[in-house]
Write a protein that holds these residues in place. Structure first.
Motif, short mmCIF file in Angstrom:
data_model
loop_
_atom_site.label_atom_id
_atom_site.label_comp_id
_atom_site.label_asym_id
_atom_site.label_seq_id
_atom_site.Cartn_x
_atom_site.Cartn_y
_atom_site.Cartn_z
N ARG A 93 -8.26 0.07 -10.93
CA ARG A 93 -8.32 -1.37 -10.68
C ARG A 93 -7.08 -1.84 -9.92
O ARG A 93 -7.17 -2.68 -9.02
N LEU A 94 -5.92 -1.30 -10.27
CA LEU A 94 -4.69 -1.70 -9.62
C LEU A 94 -4.69 -1.31 -8.14
O LEU A 94 -4.32 -2.11 -7.27
N THR A 95 -5.12 -0.09 -7.85
CA THR A 95 -5.15 0.37 -6.46
C THR A 95 -6.10 -0.48 -5.62
O THR A 95 -5.76 -0.92 -4.51
N ILE A 96 -7.29 -0.72 -6.14
CA ILE A 96 -8.27 -1.54 -5.41
C ILE A 96 -7.72 -2.94 -5.20
O ILE A 96 -7.85 -3.53 -4.11
N GLY A 97 -7.06 -3.48 -6.22
CA GLY A 97 -6.48 -4.82 -6.11
C GLY A 97 -5.38 -4.89 -5.07
O GLY A 97 -5.28 -5.89 -4.32
N VAL A 98 -4.57 -3.85 -4.98
CA VAL A 98 -3.48 -3.82 -3.99
C VAL A 98 -4.06 -3.81 -2.57
O VAL A 98 -3.60 -4.55 -1.70
N TYR A 99 -5.09 -3.00 -2.34
CA TYR A 99 -5.70 -2.95 -1.01
C TYR A 99 -6.35 -4.28 -0.65
O TYR A 99 -6.27 -4.75 0.50
N ALA A 100 -7.02 -4.91 -1.63
CA ALA A 100 -7.66 -6.21 -1.37
C ALA A 100 -6.62 -7.28 -1.08
O ALA A 100 -6.79 -8.11 -0.18
N ILE A 107 0.82 -1.21 0.00
CA ILE A 107 0.00 0.00 0.00
C ILE A 107 0.86 1.25 0.00
O ILE A 107 0.59 2.22 -0.74
N ILE A 108 1.92 1.28 0.80
CA ILE A 108 2.78 2.46 0.85
C ILE A 108 3.50 2.66 -0.48
O ILE A 108 3.76 3.80 -0.89
N LEU A 109 3.82 1.59 -1.18
CA LEU A 109 4.44 1.73 -2.51
C LEU A 109 3.53 2.47 -3.49
O LEU A 109 4.00 3.08 -4.45
N THR A 110 2.21 2.41 -3.26
CA THR A 110 1.28 3.14 -4.12
C THR A 110 1.02 4.56 -3.60
O THR A 110 0.10 5.23 -4.07
N ALA A 111 1.83 4.98 -2.61
CA ALA A 111 1.70 6.29 -1.97
C ALA A 111 0.47 6.36 -1.07
O ALA A 111 -0.05 7.44 -0.79
N GLY A 112 0.01 5.20 -0.57
CA GLY A 112 -1.07 5.17 0.39
C GLY A 112 -0.56 4.79 1.77
O GLY A 112 0.66 4.78 2.01
N ILE A 113 -1.46 4.50 2.66
CA ILE A 113 -1.11 4.04 4.00
C ILE A 113 -2.32 3.32 4.57
O ILE A 113 -3.46 3.61 4.19
N ASP A 114 -2.09 2.37 5.47
CA ASP A 114 -3.20 1.60 6.05
C ASP A 114 -3.06 1.57 7.57
O ASP A 114 -2.23 0.86 8.12
N LEU A 115 -3.91 2.35 8.23
CA LEU A 115 -3.93 2.38 9.69
C LEU A 115 -4.81 1.29 10.28
O LEU A 115 -4.81 1.09 11.49
N SER A 116 -5.54 0.58 9.43
CA SER A 116 -6.52 -0.39 9.93
C SER A 116 -5.98 -1.81 9.99
O SER A 116 -6.70 -2.71 10.45
N CYS A 117 -4.75 -2.05 9.54
CA CYS A 117 -4.28 -3.43 9.36
C CYS A 117 -4.32 -4.25 10.64
O CYS A 117 -4.75 -5.41 10.64
N GLY A 118 -3.91 -3.68 11.78
CA GLY A 118 -3.90 -4.42 13.03
C GLY A 118 -5.31 -4.77 13.48
O GLY A 118 -5.57 -5.90 13.94
N ALA A 119 -6.26 -3.83 13.35
CA ALA A 119 -7.64 -4.08 13.76
C ALA A 119 -8.30 -5.09 12.84
O ALA A 119 -9.08 -5.94 13.29
#
Length: 331
Positions: A224-231, A72-84
């Protein structure tokens, strides 16, 4: 190369030397080596095989989360929800299997799908609305946290079938016991290192992180790529949930509350840029090991846990500072 050219002559090429010195994994590798040397001199127990096995066991859950976080960070995003999300997935697996309402393997599958569903929803909100990844995943953190406590009824779930805990079993390697879960984590790192470094999908992920507009103009389906990366990251969190159960032997609704920050720490320490488009999964592995080595070594030295957290925070700030400085030099 001619017969009169030394075999090491290519190292004199300033371009080659510059690439070696600016490789994103060089800094984390040097830091890891120095940390191992320091703690080996500070504690006789540090270099034992049993201690190294313990370090890997301690970081395998966060390390698996960090793989998804890296994507996710490689796509310039971030995920604060991963632990939960991981915690909720573990409760789904544990409760379904413990109650006997579904077979254990189906319970694991449903838990994986739940985590992947959270990732898919994150991706749809980030790209479909669109909303900033920070806001989306912050909100999803609270949703997953609440659902974990509602579904578990605030109860730790025990007496789990062996299918959920088998990855916590060990096998001997020399004089050291290795868990099967550790092998799963290492295999995931190798798999995603290959996927990012040697496939068209991996090149598209880097292109998306470098410049979404340029990637789109080059024919990459960025939505589609972004959604796929998050999934896909969500699915990896599901694997982390199974590893969590195998390590603790229970479904714990209190688990994973700081693992989101720990995963981001590992990614940053591994040389992945928070601005996207630069970094490697193997660098994240080094970052995970740095965190594990520091915490283990400081514990062996008798340093209080609060100081371990303090030192980890300083390391993160230094890593981000180095990243910023290197970006300015590139510009």
């Amino acid at each position: 190369m001619t017969a009169t050219t030394p075999a090491y002559a290519h190292l004199k090429d300033p371009t080659t030397v510059r690439r070696l010195l600016t490789a994103p994994t060089l800094g984390p590798l040097v830091a890891l080596i120095l940390a191992c040397v320091f703690f080996s001199l500070s504690s006789e127990q540090f270099l034992s095989g049993g201690n190294f096995s313990l370090i890997v066991q301690q970081v395998m859950v966060v390390g698996t989360l960090a793989i998804g976080q890296t994507l996710i960070i490689l796509t310039a995003g971030i995920d604060l929800s991963c632990g939960a999300v991981m915690a909720f997935g573990s409760i789904v697996m544990a409760k379904l299997a413990a109650e006997g309402s579904v077979p254990p393997l189906l319970a694991i599958t449903l838990g994986l799908l739940v985590c992947a569903g959270f990732g898919l929803l994150n991706g749809l909100l980030v790209k479909g609305v669109p909303l900033p990844p920070f806001i989306v995943t912050l909100g999803m953190l609270n949703v997953a946290f609440a659902l974990t406590h509602i579904y578990s009824e605030e109860q730790t779930i025990s007496r789990l079938p062996s299918e959920l805990t088998v990855l916590g079993d060990t096998f001997p390697l020399g004089n050291t016991d290795i868990t099967y879960g550790s092998l799963v984590t290492i295999a995931l790192f190798l798999l995603f290192a290959y996927a990012l470094g040697a496939t068209g999908w991996g090149r598209h992920v880097y292109a998306l992180g470098n410049s979404p507009e340029s990637a789109r103009l080059n024919g990459i389906g960025t939505t589609r790529l972004t959604i796929g990366v998050y999934a896909l990251a969500g699915l990896v969190y599901g694997i982390a949930a199974l590893l969590l159960i195998s390590r603790t032997g229970v479904g714990d609704p209190q688990a994973g509350q700081t693992d989101n920050l720990d995963s981001i720490t590992a990614v940053v320490l591994g040389g992945t840029s928070l601005f996207g488009g630069r970094g490697t999964v193997l660098g994240t592995l080094l970052g995970v090991l740095i965190v594990g080595v520091f915490r283990n070594g400081l514990q062996l030295m008798g340093v209080a846990s609060v100081y371990q957290t303090l030192i980890t925070g300083i390391l993160v700030i230094l890593a981000v500072t180095v990243d910023q400085m290197s970006r300015r030099k590139v510009r």
